[in-house]
Structures are given as C-alpha cells and as structure tokens.
Design an enzyme around this catalytic site. Structure first.
Site, PDB file in Angstrom:
ATOM      1  N   ASP A   1     -30.510  26.037 -17.867  1.00 37.83           N
ATOM      2  CA  ASP A   1     -29.959  24.498 -18.586  1.00 37.83           C
ATOM      3  C   ASP A   1     -31.457  23.554 -18.907  1.00 37.83           C
ATOM      4  OD1 ASP A   1     -27.784  25.200 -16.710  1.00 37.83           O
ATOM      5  OD2 ASP A   1     -28.325  25.255 -14.427  1.00 37.83           O
TER       6      ASP A   1
ATOM      7  N   ASP B   1     -28.368  29.165  -9.921  1.00 38.82           N
ATOM      8  CA  ASP B   1     -29.028  28.046  -9.651  1.00 38.82           C
ATOM      9  C   ASP B   1     -30.342  27.168  -9.002  1.00 38.82           C
ATOM     10  OD1 ASP B   1     -27.550  26.413 -12.134  1.00 38.82           O
ATOM     11  OD2 ASP B   1     -26.609  25.822 -11.170  1.00 38.82           O
TER      12      ASP B   1
END
Length: 223
Positions: free
Chosen positions: A181, A147
């Site tokens: 995401d 991420d």
C-alpha cells in the site's frame, strides 16, 4: 546494454525487490502474530496485525473476486505501459514511480491468490501456519490481504461543539496498511507532483521510437 535496456532492468529489479520485501514482512507477521495482536515500536508506530478483503487501507466496497480480477487486469495494463515507456526512453523517475505502483498492486494480489490456499485462518488465539496446497482457509483469489503498519500520530478527543462527532475520540492517522500500500501511495503522489507532463499525455498506444542519437540531440533530461 543501452539506456533503454538499463531502464527496463531497473524496473524489473524494483518490482522484484518490492514484492520480496512485502511478502517477507507479511509472512513474518502472519505466522508469528495472532489476529489483532499489536506491538508498540514507538508511541506513534505500532505493528498491528489485521486482515482485510478489500482495497488499500482496508476499504471494502467491491466484491472480492471482482476486486482480485480487477487488480490482475490493472497490473497487466501497468506492466504493458511500463514496457512502452521503456521503449520510448521515458524519464527514469517516471519509470520508477510506475514500477512502484505495479509492484504494490501485485503484492496485494499475491495475498488474494495464494494465502487462502497455503495458510490456515488467522485467529485471535493462534498464528497462521503453512499447509498443503488447497488445504488453507479460502479458495483461489479469495485470500485476505495482510496489513500491519499503524501510525496513530495524533490521539485526541474532538471538541464538544461539533454537531456530529463532538466529544468522540479521534485518531490521526488511523488506517492500518502494508508495504505494498505504501509503495502505491508514494508512487501515485510522486507522479502527481513531478510527472504531470507525462500523465497529461498518457496513452497505451505505442509511439515512434526515437534513436539514441535523436534523444542526445534533443538533450532530454534523464532523471
């Protein structure tokens, strides 16, 4: 190529494009930044490298292998459903949203499947780098998801009169996430806002396929 063929090709291109963009971003971050490094782009946008073993936005309440297997099954089901919708000549926007969700889920699956096999462990002191197959930091399906997008839009202190969190620092929006995401979230939100009719009749059973002439006669809107 007929209308269904165009929609099927469109879905494939969307999935491939999202996967490529997602993996390029992740690999660049993973091989050029140390764990928890942060680059300020603007006061409200940072590239902050973190890794997680869980679901979207860093949630971690399911066993890693179970989660990875669940993702693979979910992506397979979504792919089959997209195929059904292409056959039934569903609205273009509906197929686009489904393709975004499928590609986002697949992007995070790639991290779990292959990063542990091909990369060294990211640390606070040096970036990760590629190694021979099987010499990485984790077994198959147990790699960590990369991420990097962090948007602290509001940074403040909560009022003292709050019974539990009073006086504590507060950040909105605090989760760190990746491109995959974001594609999942955007796809889901658009489905809920624009395609509730399709969602209300969601099924994995194949319906009788209408001919192009029947669709033209019904004057369906092709969005």
């Amino acid at each position: 190529m007929n209308n269904r063929g165009n929609k099927g090709l469109m879905a494939v291109c969307i999935v491939i494009a999202i996967l490529v963009i997602d993996q390029v971003i992740k690999i660049l971050v993973k091989t050029n930044m140390c764990l928890h490094d942060s680059i300020e782009i603007t006061p409200w946008f940072f590239i902050s490298f973190v890794e997680n073993s869980g679901m979207a936005y860093g949630m971690t309440f399911i066993n890693k292998i179970v989660l990875s297997l669940f993702r693979i099954v979910a992506v397979s089901v979504i792919g089959y459903y997209i195929w059904l919708q292409v056959k039934e000549n569903a609205r273009r926007g509906y197929i686009i949203c489904l393709a975004m969700i499928m590609a986002g889920a697949a992007g995070n699956i790639f991290d779990c499947m292959f990063y542990g096999l091909f990369f060294t462990k990211s640390t606070l002191y040096e970036p990760s780098y590629l190694v021979a197959l099987g010499e990485g930091y984790a077994p198959f399906l147990q790699g960590k998801v990369v991420d990097m997008f962090y948007f602290p839009l509001i940074e403040t202190t909560l009022p003292d009169w709050l019974p539990i969190w009073g006086g504590q620092p507060y950040v909105f929006f605090s989760p760190v996430f990746n491109f995959a995401d974001a594609c999942i979230s955007v796809g889901v939100v658009l489905l809920l806002l624009l395609y509730r009719k399709e969602l209300s009749t969601l099924t994995l059973k194949a319906k009788p396929v209408k001919t192009d002439e029947e669709i033209a006669d019904e004057k369906e809107t092709d969005e």
